[in-house]
Design an enzyme around this catalytic site. Sequence first.
Site, PDB file in Angstrom:
ATOM      1  N   SER A 109      -5.336   0.746   8.114  1.00  0.00           N
ATOM      2  CA  SER A 109      -4.242  -0.054   7.560  1.00  0.00           C
ATOM      3  C   SER A 109      -4.403  -1.533   7.902  1.00  0.00           C
ATOM      4  CB  SER A 109      -2.925   0.471   8.148  1.00  0.00           C
ATOM      5  OG  SER A 109      -1.869  -0.423   7.898  1.00  0.00           O
ATOM      6  N   TYR A 132      -2.602  -5.370   1.954  1.00  0.00           N
ATOM      7  CA  TYR A 132      -1.364  -5.903   1.360  1.00  0.00           C
ATOM      8  C   TYR A 132      -1.688  -7.273   0.774  1.00  0.00           C
ATOM      9  CZ  TYR A 132       1.469  -2.329   3.718  1.00  0.00           C
ATOM     10  OH  TYR A 132       2.027  -1.146   4.131  1.00  0.00           O
ATOM     11  N   THR A 158      -2.052  -1.480  -1.561  1.00  0.00           N
ATOM     12  CA  THR A 158      -0.745  -0.813  -1.613  1.00  0.00           C
ATOM     13  C   THR A 158       0.191  -1.639  -2.493  1.00  0.00           C
ATOM     14  OG1 THR A 158      -1.069   0.191   0.535  1.00  0.00           O
ATOM     15  CG2 THR A 158       1.206  -0.017  -0.213  1.00  0.00           C
ATOM     16  N   LYS A 254      -2.692   2.058  -4.505  1.00  0.00           N
ATOM     17  CA  LYS A 254      -1.913   3.097  -3.812  1.00  0.00           C
ATOM     18  C   LYS A 254      -0.429   2.841  -4.046  1.00  0.00           C
ATOM     19  CE  LYS A 254      -1.043   4.972   0.837  1.00  0.00           C
ATOM     20  NZ  LYS A 254       0.292   4.474   1.171  1.00  0.00           N
ATOM     21  N   HIS A 278       4.870   6.275  -0.769  1.00  0.00           N
ATOM     22  CA  HIS A 278       4.834   5.802   0.616  1.00  0.00           C
ATOM     23  C   HIS A 278       5.566   6.797   1.543  1.00  0.00           C
ATOM     24  CE1 HIS A 278       3.580   1.738   2.269  1.00  0.00           C
ATOM     25  NE2 HIS A 278       4.065   2.277   3.363  1.00  0.00           N
TER      26      HIS A 278
HETATM   27  C1  LIG Z   1       4.490   5.845  10.224  1.00  0.00           C
HETATM   28  C2  LIG Z   1       3.888   5.552   8.880  1.00  0.00           C
HETATM   29  C3  LIG Z   1       3.231   4.346   8.694  1.00  0.00           C
HETATM   30  C4  LIG Z   1       2.654   4.065   7.428  1.00  0.00           C
HETATM   31  N1  LIG Z   1       1.949   2.901   7.270  1.00  0.00           N
HETATM   32  C5  LIG Z   1       1.384   2.626   6.073  1.00  0.00           C
HETATM   33  C6  LIG Z   1       0.616   1.432   5.890  1.00  0.00           C
HETATM   34  O1  LIG Z   1       0.429   0.631   6.804  1.00  0.00           O
HETATM   35  N2  LIG Z   1       0.099   1.200   4.653  1.00  0.00           N
HETATM   36  C7  LIG Z   1       0.261   2.074   3.611  1.00  0.00           C
HETATM   37  O2  LIG Z   1      -0.222   1.819   2.514  1.00  0.00           O
HETATM   38  N3  LIG Z   1       0.954   3.224   3.771  1.00  0.00           N
HETATM   39  C8  LIG Z   1       1.504   3.515   4.964  1.00  0.00           C
HETATM   40  N4  LIG Z   1       2.204   4.688   5.129  1.00  0.00           N
HETATM   41  C9  LIG Z   1       2.293   5.653   4.005  1.00  0.00           C
HETATM   42  C10 LIG Z   1       1.138   6.676   4.055  1.00  0.00           C
HETATM   43  O3  LIG Z   1      -0.092   6.071   3.748  1.00  0.00           O
HETATM   44  C11 LIG Z   1       1.363   7.818   3.044  1.00  0.00           C
HETATM   45  O4  LIG Z   1       1.559   7.269   1.767  1.00  0.00           O
HETATM   46  C12 LIG Z   1       2.563   8.699   3.425  1.00  0.00           C
HETATM   47  O5  LIG Z   1       2.639   8.859   4.824  1.00  0.00           O
HETATM   48  C13 LIG Z   1       2.461  10.073   2.764  1.00  0.00           C
HETATM   49  O6  LIG Z   1       3.614  10.825   3.013  1.00  0.00           O
HETATM   50  P1  LIG Z   1       3.676  11.945   4.173  1.00  0.00           P
HETATM   51  O7  LIG Z   1       3.654  11.219   5.470  1.00  0.00           O
HETATM   52  O8  LIG Z   1       4.986  12.609   3.949  1.00  0.00           O
HETATM   53  O9  LIG Z   1       2.498  12.839   3.994  1.00  0.00           O
HETATM   54  C14 LIG Z   1       2.788   4.984   6.358  1.00  0.00           C
HETATM   55  C15 LIG Z   1       3.469   6.188   6.582  1.00  0.00           C
HETATM   56  C16 LIG Z   1       4.006   6.488   7.831  1.00  0.00           C
HETATM   57  C17 LIG Z   1       4.705   7.797   8.030  1.00  0.00           C
END
Ligand SMILES: Cc1cc2nc3c(=O)[nH]c(=O)nc-3n(C[C@H](O)[C@H](O)[C@H](O)COP(=O)(O)O)c2cc1C
Length: 391
Positions: A109, A132, A158, A254, A278
């Site tokens: 990330s 980002y 994203t 994404k 997300h």
């Molecule tokens: C704690 C956390 C931090 C996340 N940080 C990012 C991030 O920095 N960038 C991003 O594109 N998605 C981020 N996501 C989204 C994940 O990439 C993903 O889309 C999502 O967790 C999928 O859903 P799930 O956790 O229910 O499987 C984050 C999700 C969580 C739970």
Amino acid sequence: MRLKHCINFHDFRELARRRLPSPIFNYIDGAADDETTYRRNSSAFEECDLVPNVLAGVEKVDLSVKVLGQRLEVPFYCSPTALQRLFHHQGERAVAHAVQKFGTMFGVSSLGTVSLEEISSDFSFPQIYQFYFHKDRGLNRDMLERAKGAGVRIMMLTVDSITGGNRERDLRTGFSIPLRLTLEGLVQFAIKPKWAFDYLTHERFRLPQLEQHVQMAGGATSISDYFTNMLDPSMNWRDVAEMVKQWNGKFCLKGVMSVDDAKRAIDIGCSGIVISNHGGRQLDGSRSSFDQLAEIVEAVGDKIEVLLDGGVRRGTHVLKALPLGARAVGLGRYYLFPLAAAGQAGVERALELMRAEIERDMKLMGCRSVAQLSRSNLRFRNSSHREQGEP
Ligand SMILES: Cc1cc2nc3c(=O)[nH]c(=O)nc-3n(C[C@H](O)[C@H](O)[C@H](O)COP(=O)(O)O)c2cc1C
């Protein structure tokens, strides 16, 4: 409860809940507004039933897939997530070791806590960099060049975070980076001394992807300031088209949820899209990723690679997404809770359970390879899918 007692997502979540200070647990576990989309992401899989075939000679099963020019040994990968060293001191290093072991890929990330250079020099799996879009176009260009120099194979922009989601659990605990906790939040840290000991006795918490550009030390800027002040809410298709050109390699969006946007992604030369909301952390009420999959693949699946994340907790969830045309499925909280609960050993155990579930369930479905899974193996309970020509 210990790691060896964890046999599914819910167990890892519970172990993480016991080990983390509650503001951190709730940051991972929480989502936007009423968390409807978060819940729906997983429950949507239950609207779809599997129809197995039998007597198919399934002593050996091939789980490998090809996605965005990479061969993965398993049809799942670890989606990019922020702040991993806050969850466990090993952070991205733990996830990277597990990912390497299972022959899959991992997205570092922009808000990662280990540098993309370190991950690409220490590991050989296909690295994704999650990006980002900043107001400062020079900064965007520099970051793309930096990622290219580090050997990143897939750029993942994203697009669902043009502004921060309304995470009410974080408002209540005061969770932010740097931490500015409410009194209740502080108490929650005080009653988890083991977490505090690990955090304080390991390398200083950093955001190496951003630290040259954003001053977070001493509380100068918080992550929410970063989102508000540095990211560009005017980002549009023209801007992204330029980035795709500059990157000149595999480029993925994404957070695409509509057929129209999927078509535009093709027009600007993207190689892939991730259907994602997300993990329900942005727009609550957004449709679940799984519910959008068939519609998007039907419209564009022959012109762009479609991936999906959100709510995946079981091997059978993966087995429902693949026949609908997902090339691979991203895991989020599925690997984050094990990371928080037990570091590398936790992530490895969780990925092994997922691999074993998929292998077992493919055998039970009568499929020797992912390519043999077809729409004839699925039935939807919900009539809207049937109206769209689903079996
Ligand atoms: C704690 C956390 C931090 C996340 N940080 C990012 C991030 O920095 N960038 C991003 O594109 N998605 C981020 N996501 C989204 C994940 O990439 C993903 O889309 C999502 O967790 C999928 O859903 P799930 O956790 O229910 O499987 C984050 C999700 C969580 C739970």
